[in-house]
Enzyme design. Structure first.
Site: not given
Ligand code: PXP
Length: 248
Positions: A16, A18-19, A27, A54, A56, A60, A81, A111-112, A162, A201, A223
């Site tokens: 993942n 996302d981060h 920025r 994801h 969102r 973000r 996601e 977060t979720t 999941e 997660h 992630g």
């Molecule tokens: N799976 C799902 C469905 C999630 O929403 C997330 C967080 O976006 C993750 C996995 C990954 O979680 P983490 O970033 O804590 O590893």
């Protein structure tokens, strides 16, 4: 659809990213780095078989342009996601990721925070699942390890569930043991119904060693810890490159 088709091999790693996008968006998206496609390709080089993002509602981190780019270049399977909203279904129909993972979404959450209540949302989810599957997108439901939620996911025709591991990773002692038993029971129920078992997660290197023991587990999505490790293990090289620029 691959429902019921089982390949008993290794556990697939979904990364993942996302981060990485969070760091760029800090920025306001004015920097070209980190380059998400490069992050995805590096993840694949490292052994990822899937890239998870994801999109969102508040954008973000992941932006529409990221979804467009990653689904166009497809460096690996793309797992999108998203919340169960008409806007997100339109995006998925447009960009055609390999998987859609339905997640709950609250604007104010960091977060979720929990799993999707598939049982309660059946009427909303049913037509969405059908439309997405019609164009070949596979569906996963991000749920708590509850038999009721597993059965509701099965009834809706999802290919996978999941399990939310975010609570389990934080628990200790007897509470952790209880949550593990719930995970095992839910994974077994999912498998018996022909659903694929995914988890994610809050997983890091330590807890991933434990989650590997979950029966029937086929995929993990990870992630935050990976992006943190990348900073820790990559900072020295980055600084060295910058120092060389100053010295040259
Ligand atoms: N799976 C799902 C469905 C999630 O929403 C997330 C967080 O976006 C993750 C996995 C990954 O979680 P983490 O970033 O804590 O590893």
């Amino acid at each position: 659809m691959s429902r019921g088709k089982k390949t008993k091999t290794k556990i697939r790693l979904g990364v993942n990213i996302d981060h990485a996008a969070t760091l760029r968006q800090v920025r306001g998206g004015t920097t070209a780095y980190p380059d998400l496609l490069a992050m995805a390709k590096l993840s694949v080089k490292g052994g990822a078989e899937q890239i998870t993002i994801h999109l969102r509602e508040d954008r973000r981190h992941i932006q529409d342009a990221d979804v467009k780019l990653l689904t166009r270049e497809r460096p690996a399977l793309i797992n999108l996601e998203m919340a169960a909203t008409p806007e997100m279904v339109r995006k998925a129909l447009k960009y055609k990721p390999d998987w859609v993972c339905f997640v709950p979404e609250k604007r104010a959450e960091l977060t979720t925070e929990g799993g999707l209540n598939v049982h309660k949302m059946r009427a909303v989810l049913a037509p969405m699942v059908e439309r997405l599957q019609r164009i070949g997108i596979e569906i996963s439901m991000f749920i708590e390890p509850s038999i009721e939620q597993v059965e509701a996911s099965y009834e809706l025709g999802a290919e996978a569930v999941e399990f939310h591991t975010g609570h389990w990773v934080l628990l200790k002692g007897a509470a952790r043991e209880r949550e593990w038993k719930r995970l095992v029971a839910a994974a077994s129920a999912a498998h018996d119904l022909g659903l694929r078992v995914h988890a994610g997660h809050g997983l890091d290197l330590k807890t991933t060693r434990d989650i590997k023991k979950l029966p029937f587990l086929e995929e993990v999505n990870i992630g935050h810890s990976l992006i943190c490790y990348a900073l820790e293990w990559g900072l020295q090289e980055s600084v060295a490159k910058m120092a060389r620029v100053l010295r040259s």
